[in-house]
Design a protein around this motif. Sequence first.
Motif, short mmCIF file in Angstrom:
data_model
loop_
_atom_site.label_atom_id
_atom_site.label_comp_id
_atom_site.label_asym_id
_atom_site.label_seq_id
_atom_site.Cartn_x
_atom_site.Cartn_y
_atom_site.Cartn_z
N LYS A 289 0.85 -1.35 -0.20
CA LYS A 289 0.20 -0.06 0.04
C LYS A 289 0.73 1.29 -0.09
O LYS A 289 0.45 2.26 -0.25
CB LYS A 289 -1.20 0.01 1.22
N PRO A 294 -4.71 1.45 -4.72
CA PRO A 294 -5.60 0.24 -5.27
C PRO A 294 -6.18 0.85 -6.45
O PRO A 294 -6.26 1.93 -6.76
CB PRO A 294 -6.53 0.75 -3.87
N GLU A 307 -8.06 -5.81 -4.96
CA GLU A 307 -7.80 -4.47 -4.74
C GLU A 307 -6.46 -3.64 -5.49
O GLU A 307 -6.50 -2.51 -5.75
CB GLU A 307 -7.94 -4.15 -3.22
N TYR A 308 -5.56 -4.72 -5.42
CA TYR A 308 -4.28 -4.07 -6.12
C TYR A 308 -4.20 -5.12 -7.43
O TYR A 308 -4.22 -6.26 -7.14
CB TYR A 308 -3.05 -4.34 -5.26
N SER A 329 -3.86 -0.82 -10.99
CA SER A 329 -3.31 -0.02 -10.09
C SER A 329 -2.44 1.02 -10.69
O SER A 329 -1.62 0.43 -11.86
CB SER A 329 -2.64 -1.00 -9.30
#
Length: 490
Positions: A289, A294, A307-308, A329
Motif C-alpha cells: 500500500k 488500489p 484491490e491491487y 493499479s
Amino acid sequence: MPRISIKYFVLPLGMALSACDKDLETINENPNASESVSPEFLFSSVLINTAYDYQREAYWEEPASAARYITLVRNEDNDRFSWGPRSWDNYYERLSANREMMELAQAMEQPQYVAAGKVLEAFNFAYITDLYGDAPYSEALRLRNENISHPKYDRQQDIYPALLNTLKDANDELAALAQSMVPKADPMYGGVSRKWRKLANSLRLRMLLRISKHYPSAFAEMQEIIDDPQQYPVFEGNEDNAEIRYLGDIGINSWPGGPLANAFSEFDKRKASQEIVDALSVRDDPRLKVWIAPVDDPSGSRINNSEYVGVPNAIPAPYDYNGGAEHISRLSAMFNSNSHPRVKASLMTYTELCFILAEAVQAGKITVPGETAESLYYEGIRSSMRYYGVEAEADAMDYYDQPGVLYDGSPKQLITQKWIALFLKGAEGWFDHRRTGFPQFTPGPLATLPEIPKRFIFPDTERAYNEEQYLQALLQFGEDRLTTLMWYLK
C-alpha cells in the motif's frame, strides 16, 4: 559568477574534435568572468547528475522493465525488449566532468575531492560495464590531454579489478585526509568523509559479489573488508544510504514521475508490473500500500477483482488489461510527487548491503561477526520496512513467520526478497536476475526475446566514429546483441 571555460566539446565517444576548436575557445572567452570554477561546484554537479540519471533510468527506462517493476501501457518497446543501440554519451560526459574536477582539485591542493571523485568514477564506469560489457576505460577520458579520439575497448575482466583498486584507494585516501569537503557541496553526505568511505567499501562488496563466479579472490577480498571495520567501514543503517533527495521546485530537480518533471499522462503510462504486485500481495506485504495505489473500481474487472492489480509485461493492449484504467493499479501518489521523503535518487542502500552479505554467508564463502545468513536476511527485509515506515505493522501481522518469508536458506527466497526490497532502487533488480536467474521472470507473449536481455547494444555512434576499435572489441567480446553474455555472466 564563476563559470567553466569551454575548451572542448563533449562528443560521442570516439568522435574527433573539429579543427575549429581554437576559434570556438576564443569565442567563448569572457574577459569579465573567471575562467575557472571551484572543485566543490563541479563535484556537486557530477554527484547530483550521477544520482538523478541513475535513478531516472531505474524508474523510466529499460532497467525498470527488465527488473519487472514497471509495465508500460503505452509505447511498450521497453517491455517488449525492442531495445536498439543505446547511447552512452551521458555516462561519459559525467566521467569527463568528474575527471576535470579531480584534476582541478589536485592543482588547487584539495585532495578530498580527488578521493571522493574516485568513488564517483568507479560507480559510473561500473555502471557502463554492467550495462554493455566491454567498454572504453583506460583510454576513454584522454581526448583533451592526450588527443586520443578513438579509445580502445577494455575487457570487463580488466575493468572490474581496476575499479576495485580505485575504490580501495579512495577509502585509504579519505581515511588519511585531515581536510573535509564543504558540507554544502555534498548533498548526499554533507562532506562527511567516513560516509564516503562506507560507500566506497559497500560498493566494493557489491562489485565483488557480482564478479565472484570468475574472480578467484572475490570472497577473500570481501572477508578482508568485513574483518577490519576500522580500515574498511561499510553501511551500518539506513542513515548511511547513498541517496539524494529531490528538491522538487523545478523540473530538473524533481522526481521524474512528478508533475514538474513530466505530465501526469507520462506517469500514468507506467503501471506496477503484475510480477511485483503479485509478489507483494501473496505475502500480504505492508509495503504494497506504500508503493501501489488500489484500483479505482474493483467491480467490473474482467480478470482480477483484487484491490491491487498489476499489469503483465509485453501483452497485447496492456492499457485495456482487466477492463482498463479503472481496474488496474497506478503507482502510489508519492511516485507522482515532485519531492517526497521516501522517494530519493538512490545509488546504494544499507538494505542492499544486508542482502549482499546474506548471500555470501549463505553460500558459505564469508563469515560476518555476530551474524548469520538468516539474521542478515531478516535485517535486509526489516531495514526496508523501516525505511518505508511499516516495520511495526510487519511485526504486528507476523510477516516474517508466514510461508515464503520464514527463512528457508534457499538462494531463490533470498534474492526474491532482495528484489522486492530494492523496488525502483537502481538497476540491481535486473542485474541480480541475470546473475542468479531469480526471480524467474516471464518475458511476455509479445516479447521479442525468449528471455530477459543481458545487456545494452553498443551505441550507433561507435560504428560511425570509432569503427576500428568497435570491430576489434567484437572479436573478443562476441556479437553485439542483447543476449550476448558479458564476462562475469558466462
